[in-house]
Design an enzyme around this catalytic site. Structure first.
Site, PDB file in Angstrom:
ATOM      1  N   VAL A 294      38.237  -0.439  24.876  1.00  0.00           N
ATOM      2  CA  VAL A 294      37.524   0.857  25.608  1.00  0.00           C
ATOM      3  C   VAL A 294      36.221   0.846  25.376  1.00  0.00           C
ATOM      4  CG1 VAL A 294      38.074   2.447  23.531  1.00  0.00           C
ATOM      5  CG2 VAL A 294      37.923   3.340  25.811  1.00  0.00           C
ATOM      6  N   ASP A 295      35.668   0.498  24.161  1.00  0.00           N
ATOM      7  CA  ASP A 295      34.299   0.558  23.765  1.00  0.00           C
ATOM      8  C   ASP A 295      33.628  -0.645  24.553  1.00  0.00           C
ATOM      9  OD1 ASP A 295      32.226   1.213  21.996  1.00  0.00           O
ATOM     10  OD2 ASP A 295      32.272  -0.875  20.937  1.00  0.00           O
TER      11      ASP A 295
ATOM     12  N   THR B  84      43.910   2.462  18.176  1.00  0.00           N
ATOM     13  CA  THR B  84      45.540   1.804  18.315  1.00  0.00           C
ATOM     14  C   THR B  84      45.437   0.642  18.865  1.00  0.00           C
ATOM     15  OG1 THR B  84      45.409   2.885  20.556  1.00  0.00           O
ATOM     16  CG2 THR B  84      46.318   4.098  18.816  1.00  0.00           C
TER      17      THR B  84
ATOM     18  N   ASN C   4      32.770  -0.159  16.661  1.00  0.00           N
ATOM     19  CA  ASN C   4      32.805  -1.005  15.571  1.00  0.00           C
ATOM     20  C   ASN C   4      31.423  -0.209  14.714  1.00  0.00           C
ATOM     21  OD1 ASN C   4      30.409  -2.514  16.481  1.00  0.00           O
ATOM     22  ND2 ASN C   4      31.880  -3.701  17.510  1.00  0.00           N
TER      23      ASN C   4
END
Length: 165
Positions: free
Chosen positions: A31-32, A118, A22
């Protein structure tokens, strides 16, 4: 060379891992969040020093606690899907292109990418797979090996199909 694998991006044996960040680069979900947990709290501190990162852009930090050979985390901010009429495809293209440019800047020869935008950002996975493959193929880079790491079977199948199309 582009490889598609199903697995955990934090365990990839590459020079750099791309995270779908972000704008704050402080870590988030999906995933982050997984990459931030694996790299340790120093990753958020390093990201905060570079923030904000514009949508479609990318920046690199050290990999901190990620296992070698990973030396860098490349943070890129994908577009939030708003129906496709707000430049989302161009922004996603920029994410992949800028990530490869940043990989070149830090000397990475192998890079692992997630399926950017996604997840919670809602970009349609089939279209995102096509954009990922076409952009990676079209971007001049010194990166020799790109691994697209799918987090689920559906994403794996879409990325694999896009490599063959």
């Amino acid at each position: 060379m582009i490889e598609v694998v199903l697995g955990d991006i934090t365990s990839e044996a590459v020079d750099a891992i791309v995270t779908a960040a972000n704008e704050s680069l402080l870590g988030g979900g999906g995933v982050d969040g997984a990459i931030h947990r694996a790299a340790g709290p120093q990753l958020a501190h390093a990201g905060a020093a570079l923030a904000p990162c514009d949508t479609g852009d990318a920046v690199a930090t050290p990999a901190f606690d990620l296992d070698p050979p990973v030396r860098h985390v490349i943070h890129t901010v994908g577009p939030v899907w708003e129906g496709g009429g707000h430049g989302e495809a161009d922004i996603l293209t920029s994410c992949y292109r800028r990530s490869l440019e940043v990989a070149d800047e830090v000397g990475a020869r192998s890079v692992a990418f997630p399926a950017i935008a996604t997840g919670v950002y809602g970009f349609p996975a089939a279209r995102a797979a096509e954009i990922a493959i076409s952009t990676i193929r079209a971007t001049p880079t010194n990166v020799e090996r790109v691994r697209l790491v799918a987090f689920d079977e559906e994403t794996y199948e879409l990325l694999t199909a896009a490599t063959q199309g």
